[in-house]
Design a protein around this motif. Structure first.
Motif, PDB file in Angstrom:
ATOM      1  N   GLU A 114      51.357  44.634  25.601  1.00 15.78           N
ATOM      2  CA  GLU A 114      51.818  44.132  26.728  1.00 15.78           C
ATOM      3  C   GLU A 114      51.271  43.271  26.811  1.00 15.78           C
ATOM      4  N   GLY A 115      51.788  42.320  26.786  1.00 16.07           N
ATOM      5  CA  GLY A 115      51.504  40.930  28.108  1.00 16.07           C
ATOM      6  C   GLY A 115      50.669  40.509  27.561  1.00 16.07           C
ATOM      7  N   THR A 116      48.927  39.722  28.197  1.00 11.80           N
ATOM      8  CA  THR A 116      48.398  39.148  28.013  1.00 11.80           C
ATOM      9  C   THR A 116      46.365  39.946  28.728  1.00 11.80           C
ATOM     10  N   ILE A 117      46.015  39.271  27.229  1.00  7.22           N
ATOM     11  CA  ILE A 117      44.784  39.440  27.748  1.00  7.22           C
ATOM     12  C   ILE A 117      43.651  38.703  27.937  1.00  7.22           C
ATOM     13  N   ARG A 118      42.642  38.104  29.218  1.00  5.58           N
ATOM     14  CA  ARG A 118      42.363  36.700  29.037  1.00  5.58           C
ATOM     15  C   ARG A 118      40.483  37.379  29.214  1.00  5.58           C
ATOM     16  N   PHE A 122      49.089  43.927  31.554  1.00  5.75           N
ATOM     17  CA  PHE A 122      48.389  43.855  30.003  1.00  5.75           C
ATOM     18  C   PHE A 122      48.190  45.502  29.226  1.00  5.75           C
ATOM     19  N   ALA A 123      48.446  46.270  27.601  1.00  7.74           N
ATOM     20  CA  ALA A 123      48.469  47.372  27.282  1.00  7.74           C
ATOM     21  C   ALA A 123      47.574  47.317  26.433  1.00  7.74           C
ATOM     22  N   ALA A 124      46.448  47.879  26.131  1.00  7.88           N
ATOM     23  CA  ALA A 124      46.476  47.903  24.761  1.00  7.88           C
ATOM     24  C   ALA A 124      45.695  48.612  24.089  1.00  7.88           C
ATOM     25  N   LEU A 125      45.968  49.658  22.545  1.00  6.47           N
ATOM     26  CA  LEU A 125      44.942  50.929  21.879  1.00  6.47           C
ATOM     27  C   LEU A 125      44.181  50.621  21.483  1.00  6.47           C
ATOM     28  N   VAL A 126      43.099  50.810  21.454  1.00 11.90           N
ATOM     29  CA  VAL A 126      41.490  50.833  20.744  1.00 11.90           C
ATOM     30  C   VAL A 126      42.126  52.189  19.414  1.00 11.90           C
ATOM     31  N   PHE A 127      41.712  51.111  18.790  1.00 13.43           N
ATOM     32  CA  PHE A 127      41.372  51.837  16.875  1.00 13.43           C
ATOM     33  C   PHE A 127      40.516  52.134  16.101  1.00 13.43           C
TER      34      PHE A 127
END
Ligand code: GDP
Length: 397
Positions: A318-322, A296-301
């Motif tokens: 990227e990927g999945t967050i649960r 998982f990868a995410a950008l906080v905006f």
């Protein structure tokens, strides 16, 4: 139960505009039409849904970028509101990083204004595909052609005008859809159009505008040129696919028009969002990472405090967050747990169990992450860097 929209049916889009061009009104009308709000927000009485910050209401400008989800014609639209005021350019920059496409709103009297130029250039740098909406056609002095000329001259774009206005100023009642050659007219006070044949008095003008559109598209698009040479005309299907490709490549900008205030032109704008703006899968960084099993990868905006607590708005790359997952904030060096995953709608938050690459959601439970931070799987640390025009997002291990 409804299944999660496949990513091809998602549009992460921003609405870019000079202050006062009508971004808030356009957003409100979209939320109203898509059923996300049941009462119509009006800018002048301070009840709009996206401008929920009191400071923002006081100042009458959109300061904080808010992300709102709504559904339209089987598609999920994640609207990322971007500030139009130059003072908040960091916010503009952050929101441009998480959108896949944008609607640029212009005032039909003022045309391109200085701030529209600077936001446009930034969107160019970020490689954000755009369509244009020339708003306020009901105003005295409104002139679609003059506004289109200012797009050409000041933004150095090739405007591809797909509608002709029906009536002028106070008498503006609808548009001719130049692709289908049909008249769309909005009876007073209603959000949905009545469709009919092109009025006799407008036929010649509509044909001339359609011809101009076909010629402009043929000049820019090789396959369209071939068809144009063979048949000296372009079919609706060819126009549609060429317009989409030109939007994605930045070769030209589809131009629509209307009056958000009078609720005219919003549905065709939504149809154009779905037709021409990209899904997350059209964006290279997501296309390559769309494997939900990837780390998982995410950008906080954006981070804000609401009735649901501290919300961290993020775009999953990227990927999945649960729900319940541990994530690493690479900037702060802290591991945090995801309490809830929320889809932010205009008037409520909806809990979801998971979100995948390409999606935009808010999470509760993350205490430290600030706007600009990367959240990722603890076992696969990385930093999401600001995108360049060539590669929307690069991953740095
Ligand atoms: P923003 O600053 O870009 O968010 O613009 P707003 O949506 O707040 O609109 C600025 C002003 O223009 C408000 O007073 C709106 O009521 C008005 N406005 C917005 N759209 C239209 C329109 O289509 N026609 C007219 N005449 N006024 C509009």
């Amino acid at each position: 139960m409804r299944t999660v929209n496949p990513l091809t049916a998602v549009r992460n889009l921003g609405i870019l505009a000079h202050v006062d061009a009508g971004k808030t009104t356009v957003t409100e009308r979209i939320l109203y039409l898509t059923g996300a709000t049941h009462k119509r927000g009006e800018v002048h009485n301070g009840t709009t849904v996206t401008d929920f910050d009191p400071q923002e209401r006081d100042r009458g400008i959109t300061i904080f970028a808010a992300a709102v989800s709504c559904d339209w014609d089987g598609h999920r639209l994640n609207l990322i509101d971007t500030p139009g005021h130059v003072d908040f350019s960091d916010e503009v920059e952050r929101s441009l990083r998480v959108l896949d496409g944008a609607v640029a709103v212009f005032d039909a009297v003022a045309g391109v204004e200085p701030q529209s130029e600077s936001v446009w250039r930034r969107a160019d740098r970020h490689g954000v595909p755009r369509i244009a909406f020339v708003n306020k056609l009901d105003r005295a002095g409104a002139d679609l052609d003059a506004a289109v000329d200012s797009l050409r001259e000041r933004l150095h774009t090739v405007p591809l005008v797909v509608q002709a206005p029906i009536g002028r100023e106070d008498g503006f009642t609808g548009v001719v859809d130049l692709l289908r050659m049909r008249a769309l007219v909005w009876p007073d006070g209603q959000g949905t159009y009545a469709e009919g044949s092109v009025p006799d008095g407008l036929r010649e003008e509509a044909l001339r505008r359609r011809r101009a559109l076909e010629e402009a598209v043929a000049e820019l698009h090789p396959a369209a040129l071939e068809e144009f040479c063979e048949r000296s005309a372009l079919s609706e299907a060819t126009l549609r696919s060429a317009l989409r490709e030109l939007t994605l490549s930045g070769g030209g900008v589809v131009v629509l028009c209307g009056s958000a205030y009078r609720n005219r032109g919003i549905e065709p704008l939504l149809e154009a969002v779905v037709d021409y703006l990209p899904s997350p899968l059209d964006v290279p960084a997501v296309r390559e990472a769309a494997d939900p099993a990837a780390p998982f990868a995410a950008l906080v905006f954006k981070v804000n405090v609401t009735a649901s607590g501290r919300l961290t708005h993020l775009r999953v790359y990227e990927g999945t967050i649960r729900k319940g997952d541990a994530v690493l904030d690479t900037r702060a060096g802290r591991t945090e747990r995801i309490g809830r995953i929320l889809r932010v709608q205009a008037d409520r938050h909806v809990d979801v169990d998971a979100a995948v690459a390409g999606d935009i959601v808010a999470v509760a439970g993350v205490k430290s992450a600030a706007a600009g931070a990367t959240l990722c799987a603890p076992g696969a640390p990385l930093v999401l860097e600001p995108p360049s025009a060539a590669a929307p997002v690069v991953f740095v291990a």
